[in-house]
Scaffold this active site. Structure first.
Site, PDB file in Angstrom:
ATOM      1  N   PHE A 140       1.009  -1.406   0.469  1.00  0.00           N
ATOM      2  CA  PHE A 140      -0.226   0.666  -0.050  1.00  0.00           C
ATOM      3  C   PHE A 140       0.854   1.657   0.293  1.00  0.00           C
ATOM      4  O   PHE A 140       1.655   1.612   1.317  1.00  0.00           O
ATOM      5  CB  PHE A 140      -0.712   0.464   1.299  1.00  0.00           C
ATOM      6  CG  PHE A 140      -1.969  -1.246   0.944  1.00  0.00           C
ATOM      7  CD1 PHE A 140      -2.609  -1.358  -0.095  1.00  0.00           C
ATOM      8  CD2 PHE A 140      -3.422  -0.989   1.927  1.00  0.00           C
ATOM      9  CE1 PHE A 140      -3.184  -2.851   0.306  1.00  0.00           C
ATOM     10  CE2 PHE A 140      -3.833  -1.922   2.740  1.00  0.00           C
ATOM     11  CZ  PHE A 140      -4.435  -2.636   0.957  1.00  0.00           C
ATOM     12  N   HIS A 141       1.474   1.900  -1.492  1.00  0.00           N
ATOM     13  CA  HIS A 141       1.790   2.668  -0.613  1.00  0.00           C
ATOM     14  C   HIS A 141       0.943   4.328  -1.756  1.00  0.00           C
ATOM     15  O   HIS A 141      -0.575   3.923  -1.720  1.00  0.00           O
ATOM     16  CB  HIS A 141       3.009   2.944  -2.019  1.00  0.00           C
ATOM     17  CG  HIS A 141       2.794   2.418  -3.532  1.00  0.00           C
ATOM     18  ND1 HIS A 141       2.292   3.558  -4.921  1.00  0.00           N
ATOM     19  CD2 HIS A 141       3.267   0.865  -4.239  1.00  0.00           C
ATOM     20  CE1 HIS A 141       2.240   2.696  -6.036  1.00  0.00           C
ATOM     21  NE2 HIS A 141       2.278   1.071  -5.230  1.00  0.00           N
ATOM     22  N   ALA A 142       1.295   5.317  -2.042  1.00  0.00           N
ATOM     23  CA  ALA A 142       0.560   6.596  -2.385  1.00  0.00           C
ATOM     24  C   ALA A 142      -0.456   6.275  -3.536  1.00  0.00           C
ATOM     25  O   ALA A 142      -1.520   6.530  -3.338  1.00  0.00           O
ATOM     26  CB  ALA A 142       1.037   7.867  -2.735  1.00  0.00           C
TER      27      ALA A 142
END
Length: 88
Positions: free
Chosen positions: A14-16
């Site tokens: 889960f990154h930006a």
């Protein structure tokens, strides 16, 4: 309430960009959607909530969905996870 466990399959977790995609996709639904991890709940309709959960590649996360359209919300989330959020 629908409770489901899903595996984070994309390489970066889960990154930006993933956080934006998750939040935008499920904001179209009326149900509340939370990720439960290590005893904490994170609002998946919030980009910040998704980022704070810090879910990593290969991790299985518990998702709680509650509302009138919880079944369709769950299906949309399952599809997002299966498609690796459009990544590798």
């Amino acid at each position: 309430m629908v409770v489901t466990e899903l595996e984070v399959q994309n390489e970066l977790g889960f990154h930006a960009r993933v956080a934006c995609k998750i939040s935008k996709s499920i904001s179209a639904f009326g149900s509340s959607v939370h990720l439960v991890k290590n005893g904490k709940k994170y609002d998946l309709k919030s980009v910040t909530g998704v980022m704070m959960s810090a879910a990593k590649h290969g991790e299985t996360v518990t998702i709680e969905i509650e509302g009138d359209d919880e079944e369709s919300t769950a299906e949309a989330l399952k599809q997002l996870f299966a498609d690796k959020f459009g990544e590798r």
